[in-house]
Scaffold this motif. Sequence first.
Motif, mmCIF file in Angstrom:
data_model
loop_
_atom_site.group_PDB
_atom_site.id
_atom_site.type_symbol
_atom_site.label_atom_id
_atom_site.label_comp_id
_atom_site.label_asym_id
_atom_site.label_seq_id
_atom_site.Cartn_x
_atom_site.Cartn_y
_atom_site.Cartn_z
ATOM 1 N N SER A 114 0.610 -1.334 -0.111
ATOM 2 C CA SER A 114 0.236 -0.308 -0.007
ATOM 3 C C SER A 114 1.076 1.029 0.215
ATOM 4 C CB SER A 114 -0.975 0.267 1.289
ATOM 5 O OG SER A 114 -0.602 0.475 2.085
ATOM 6 N N ASP A 140 -8.879 0.912 0.696
ATOM 7 C CA ASP A 140 -8.284 0.154 1.406
ATOM 8 C C ASP A 140 -6.910 0.097 1.529
ATOM 9 O OD1 ASP A 140 -11.023 -1.876 0.885
ATOM 10 O OD2 ASP A 140 -10.810 -3.434 -0.518
ATOM 11 N N GLU A 176 -7.080 2.859 4.330
ATOM 12 C CA GLU A 176 -8.240 2.056 5.492
ATOM 13 C C GLU A 176 -5.905 1.768 5.622
ATOM 14 O OE1 GLU A 176 -11.362 0.238 5.901
ATOM 15 O OE2 GLU A 176 -12.358 1.028 4.830
ATOM 16 N N SER A 177 -5.945 0.778 5.555
ATOM 17 C CA SER A 177 -5.123 0.611 5.903
ATOM 18 C C SER A 177 -3.346 0.632 6.635
ATOM 19 C CB SER A 177 -3.949 -0.976 4.765
ATOM 20 O OG SER A 177 -2.783 -1.670 5.781
ATOM 21 N N GLN A 188 -4.718 2.995 9.086
ATOM 22 C CA GLN A 188 -4.645 2.487 11.162
ATOM 23 C C GLN A 188 -3.553 1.723 11.158
ATOM 24 O OE1 GLN A 188 -6.899 -1.122 9.613
ATOM 25 N NE2 GLN A 188 -8.792 -1.165 9.731
#
Length: 115
Positions: free
Chosen positions: A32, A86, A89-90, A93
């Motif tokens: 990512s 996605d 979000e990762s 977090q």
Amino acid sequence: MNRERQIRKIGEKILLGNVEYQIKNVIGFGGSSIVYRAVYRDELNRDSFHQVLIKELFPFSWKGEVWRDEEGCIVTDDRGIELMQDARESFLQGNQANLELLLKDPEQISGNLNS
């Protein structure tokens, strides 16, 4: 148009907030993001530089759904929207976990100047 994930050029200057950073090299990359070592000039001692790591949200995509445009911005087509969400979000977090660990044990965790 090249739709492969492209790293920033060594020596490239990027402006984040009001600070200009110069990319020195790539430290690593994952699914990512890409992590760069960069420097920025000290405001008081103008001949001195601070070293930092910059983590850029830039998910890898097999089918070219996410890429860097001519201006250096990361863009996606309709197929890559979910992949980008996605990855974001990762990324968030992981950043939150780092900030929480930094509060608990600042001597053992790398600092975070700005998210």
